[in-house]
Design a protein around this motif. Structure first.
Motif, PDB file in Angstrom:
ATOM      1  N   GLY A  64       0.797  -1.214   0.000  1.00 22.32           N
ATOM      2  CA  GLY A  64       0.000   0.000   0.000  1.00 22.32           C
ATOM      3  C   GLY A  64       0.830   1.264   0.000  1.00 22.32           C
ATOM      4  O   GLY A  64       1.978   1.283  -0.468  1.00 22.32           O
ATOM      5  N   LEU A  65       0.255   2.327   0.552  1.00 24.87           N
ATOM      6  CA  LEU A  65       0.871   3.651   0.490  1.00 24.87           C
ATOM      7  C   LEU A  65       1.512   4.082   1.802  1.00 24.87           C
ATOM      8  O   LEU A  65       1.917   5.241   1.944  1.00 24.87           O
ATOM      9  CB  LEU A  65      -0.180   4.691   0.063  1.00 24.87           C
ATOM     10  CG  LEU A  65      -0.923   4.412  -1.250  1.00 24.87           C
ATOM     11  CD1 LEU A  65      -1.822   5.583  -1.619  1.00 24.87           C
ATOM     12  CD2 LEU A  65       0.054   4.099  -2.383  1.00 24.87           C
ATOM     13  N   GLU A  66       1.615   3.162   2.759  1.00 20.95           N
ATOM     14  CA  GLU A  66       2.270   3.499   4.008  1.00 20.95           C
ATOM     15  C   GLU A  66       3.769   3.767   3.762  1.00 20.95           C
ATOM     16  O   GLU A  66       4.294   3.477   2.689  1.00 20.95           O
ATOM     17  CB  GLU A  66       2.121   2.350   5.017  1.00 20.95           C
ATOM     18  CG  GLU A  66       0.686   1.954   5.332  1.00 20.95           C
ATOM     19  CD  GLU A  66       0.148   0.846   4.439  1.00 20.95           C
ATOM     20  OE1 GLU A  66      -0.845   0.204   4.823  1.00 20.95           O
ATOM     21  OE2 GLU A  66       0.723   0.621   3.341  1.00 20.95           O
ATOM     22  N   GLU A  67       4.461   4.271   4.749  1.00 17.83           N
ATOM     23  CA  GLU A  67       5.905   4.428   4.655  1.00 17.83           C
ATOM     24  C   GLU A  67       6.553   3.047   4.552  1.00 17.83           C
ATOM     25  O   GLU A  67       6.280   2.160   5.373  1.00 17.83           O
ATOM     26  CB  GLU A  67       6.429   5.155   5.890  1.00 17.83           C
ATOM     27  CG  GLU A  67       7.932   5.348   5.918  1.00 17.83           C
ATOM     28  CD  GLU A  67       8.450   6.186   4.764  1.00 17.83           C
ATOM     29  OE1 GLU A  67       9.474   5.785   4.181  1.00 17.83           O
ATOM     30  OE2 GLU A  67       7.817   7.223   4.448  1.00 17.83           O
ATOM     31  N   TYR A  68       7.387   2.857   3.542  1.00 19.84           N
ATOM     32  CA  TYR A  68       7.897   1.506   3.286  1.00 19.84           C
ATOM     33  C   TYR A  68       8.745   0.970   4.430  1.00 19.84           C
ATOM     34  O   TYR A  68       8.792  -0.245   4.667  1.00 19.84           O
ATOM     35  CB  TYR A  68       8.659   1.458   1.973  1.00 19.84           C
ATOM     36  CG  TYR A  68      10.044   2.033   1.987  1.00 19.84           C
ATOM     37  CD1 TYR A  68      11.146   1.275   2.410  1.00 19.84           C
ATOM     38  CD2 TYR A  68      10.286   3.335   1.557  1.00 19.84           C
ATOM     39  CE1 TYR A  68      12.422   1.795   2.415  1.00 19.84           C
ATOM     40  CE2 TYR A  68      11.562   3.871   1.566  1.00 19.84           C
ATOM     41  CZ  TYR A  68      12.623   3.096   1.995  1.00 19.84           C
ATOM     42  OH  TYR A  68      13.895   3.620   2.004  1.00 19.84           O
ATOM     43  N   THR A  69       9.402   1.836   5.175  1.00 20.49           N
ATOM     44  CA  THR A  69      10.206   1.359   6.309  1.00 20.49           C
ATOM     45  C   THR A  69       9.319   0.732   7.380  1.00 20.49           C
ATOM     46  O   THR A  69       9.717  -0.239   8.038  1.00 20.49           O
ATOM     47  CB  THR A  69      11.029   2.496   6.910  1.00 20.49           C
ATOM     48  OG1 THR A  69      10.164   3.595   7.244  1.00 20.49           O
ATOM     49  CG2 THR A  69      12.097   2.977   5.930  1.00 20.49           C
ATOM     50  N   ASP A  70       8.122   1.258   7.554  1.00 21.74           N
ATOM     51  CA  ASP A  70       7.176   0.670   8.513  1.00 21.74           C
ATOM     52  C   ASP A  70       6.706  -0.698   8.032  1.00 21.74           C
ATOM     53  O   ASP A  70       6.527  -1.626   8.832  1.00 21.74           O
ATOM     54  CB  ASP A  70       5.979   1.600   8.720  1.00 21.74           C
ATOM     55  CG  ASP A  70       6.358   2.905   9.401  1.00 21.74           C
ATOM     56  OD1 ASP A  70       7.288   2.886  10.231  1.00 21.74           O
ATOM     57  OD2 ASP A  70       5.743   3.937   9.089  1.00 21.74           O
ATOM     58  N   LEU A  71       6.480  -0.817   6.732  1.00 23.58           N
ATOM     59  CA  LEU A  71       6.032  -2.096   6.173  1.00 23.58           C
ATOM     60  C   LEU A  71       7.120  -3.162   6.320  1.00 23.58           C
ATOM     61  O   LEU A  71       6.837  -4.317   6.663  1.00 23.58           O
ATOM     62  CB  LEU A  71       5.657  -1.928   4.703  1.00 23.58           C
ATOM     63  CG  LEU A  71       4.473  -0.987   4.418  1.00 23.58           C
ATOM     64  CD1 LEU A  71       4.259  -0.852   2.915  1.00 23.58           C
ATOM     65  CD2 LEU A  71       3.202  -1.491   5.096  1.00 23.58           C
ATOM     66  N   ILE A  72       8.360  -2.790   6.074  1.00 31.30           N
ATOM     67  CA  ILE A  72       9.459  -3.742   6.223  1.00 31.30           C
ATOM     68  C   ILE A  72       9.601  -4.170   7.680  1.00 31.30           C
ATOM     69  O   ILE A  72       9.822  -5.360   7.979  1.00 31.30           O
ATOM     70  CB  ILE A  72      10.762  -3.131   5.673  1.00 31.30           C
ATOM     71  CG1 ILE A  72      10.682  -3.045   4.138  1.00 31.30           C
ATOM     72  CG2 ILE A  72      11.980  -3.953   6.112  1.00 31.30           C
ATOM     73  CD1 ILE A  72      11.854  -2.325   3.486  1.00 31.30           C
ATOM     74  N   SER A  73       9.447  -3.236   8.600  1.00 29.35           N
ATOM     75  CA  SER A  73       9.520  -3.585  10.027  1.00 29.35           C
ATOM     76  C   SER A  73       8.412  -4.564  10.405  1.00 29.35           C
ATOM     77  O   SER A  73       8.623  -5.494  11.200  1.00 29.35           O
ATOM     78  CB  SER A  73       9.419  -2.325  10.883  1.00 29.35           C
ATOM     79  OG  SER A  73      10.531  -1.491  10.680  1.00 29.35           O
ATOM     80  N   ASP A  74       7.247  -4.370   9.823  1.00 30.60           N
ATOM     81  CA  ASP A  74       6.119  -5.263  10.089  1.00 30.60           C
ATOM     82  C   ASP A  74       6.414  -6.672   9.588  1.00 30.60           C
ATOM     83  O   ASP A  74       6.168  -7.667  10.285  1.00 30.60           O
ATOM     84  CB  ASP A  74       4.863  -4.706   9.424  1.00 30.60           C
ATOM     85  CG  ASP A  74       3.599  -5.452   9.809  1.00 30.60           C
ATOM     86  OD1 ASP A  74       3.552  -6.022  10.925  1.00 30.60           O
ATOM     87  OD2 ASP A  74       2.649  -5.458   9.002  1.00 30.60           O
TER      88      ASP A  74
END
Length: 389
Positions: A362-372
């Motif tokens: 999606g459109l979230e900050e990619y660093t947050d997605l990778i952390s998830d």
């Protein structure tokens, strides 16, 4: 003129009121001046100003002669198959969306329409699969869910040489990244539920036709069979398309970052994303598309359904759900969800293994997605051979 400028200025201003947004004509019928004399509309199943505007915008995006909007992506696919008759054959991509497989196998098979599933990344395999009864070639590129890339232009030449229709499901790419009609396709379909709508708040499908004749044939089936898109959902679709180029840009940027992260993770076996140089369709995707999309699939070294289930139930930002293309990141386990209707043997042969996981970035900050994703990897069972080592 740029694509985004052209798109924004293809949205008409209401001639009666000057409204900058397209009005919702929430009506079932239209008053006529005399029998058969009207302002272009008589009954909302046959036509509706809001739906008509959505269709014109999408036809323009794909460079088609016309478009028809349906109540779902499957209804759009159904309208295309209605161009065929008993005894006709379809050559279809082997890694096919489960809903399309179910429609072909459980509905149209009993009406005498045969489907031959082929690895369409191999152009010679498509050529060799053609028979005198072949009337349609059905492509997804990228495919759902293993992101295979097929050469639209080369396959279009085969289709033209044998007087066969070529239809491309362009849902994963969107018209912002790929325009199959310009590469020789006759028809394009979209599950407009996904990137075109973009906000996970509507169900819709669209068929775009290269010629006016095909457009009129599809329009006939839209009216005759009645699976039309409602005025309100047409409004939502238009609203979503207004930001399509901007959303696609961010989806692609985020997906590239996530794919590169996954490719180096020790728990991951394979990553399927055309933006990676390791992807077998990378160079072809660069030639026929303007970007690589927002969907990634990957398999685990622990190639079990249990490991995949542990992963997909452990994320926070990636929500476990069917569908894709919305602003919020989603993930799913195709073997148990989107592709459950495909027999296990056929599913695995197409590359959809028990541990394959599909991400809609999606459109979230990619660093947050990778952390998830990183914290979710810690929840899956470790492969036994690794433990022993």
């Amino acid at each position: 003129m740029s694509t985004i400028t052209q798109l924004i200025h293809s949205l008409p201003v209401d001639p009666q009121t000057g409204a900058i947004a397209v009005p919702i004509y929430q009506t079932s019928t239209f008053v006529q001046e005399a029998p058969g004399v009207n302002k272009g509309y008589d009954y909302a199943r046959s036509n509706n100003p809001t739906r008509e505007t959505a269709e014109k915008i999408i036809a323009g995006l794909e460079g088609g002669a016309g478009a028809s909007a349906f109540s779902s992506g499957l209804a759009a696919i159904d309208a295309v198959i209605k161009l065929l008759k008993a005894g006709d054959e379809i050559i279809a991509v082997d890694d096919i969306y489960g809903g399309a497989f179910r429609l072909f196998d459980k509905v149209y098979k009993k009406f005498g329409i045969h489907v031959n599933y082929v690895d369409t990344t191999d152009v010679s395999a498509v050529f060799n699969a053609v028979t005198p009864a072949t009337r349609l070639i059905w492509l997804e590129t990228p495919t759902n869910p293993t992101l295979k890339i097929s050469d639209i232009e080369a396959i279009a030449k085969i289709a033209k040489a044998h007087n066969i229709l070529l239809c491309v499901d362009n849902t994963f790419a969107s018209p912002i990244l790929q325009q199959p009609l310009s590469l020789g396709a006759d028809l394009v379909v979209h599950s407009a539920t996904k990137y075109l709508g973009g906000h996970s708040d509507l169900i819709a499908g669209v068929v775009i036709s290269k010629t006016e004749q095909l457009a009129q044939e599809i329009k006939f089936y839209q009216n005759a069979c009645g699976a039309v898109l409602s005025p309100f959902d047409s409004f939502l679709l238009i609203r979503g398309i207004e930001t399509l180029p901007l959303r696609i840009r961010q989806h692609v940027q985020n997906a590239q970052q996530v794919a590169e992260y996954l490719e180096q993770h020790p728990a991951v076996d394979k990553v399927f994303y055309p933006g990676l140089a390791s992807h077998p369709g990378h160079e072809l995707a660069k030639r026929q598309s303007k970007g690589f999309g927002g969907v990634i699939s990957f398999t685990l070294k622990n190639d079990t359904a249990a490991a995949a289930t542990a992963f997909v139930t452990s994320t926070n930002y990636f929500k476990l759900a069917e569908s894709l293309g919305g602003i919020k990141s989603l993930l799913c386990h195709p073997a148990a969800m989107t592709h459950k209707s495909i027999p296990d043997e056929k599913r695995r042969a197409a590359g959809v293994s028990d541990s394959l996981i599909r991400l809609s970035v999606g459109l979230e900050e990619y660093t947050d997605l990778i952390s998830d994703l990183e914290q979710a990897f810690k929840k899956i069972p470790v492969v036994q051979t690794i433990v022993n080592a």
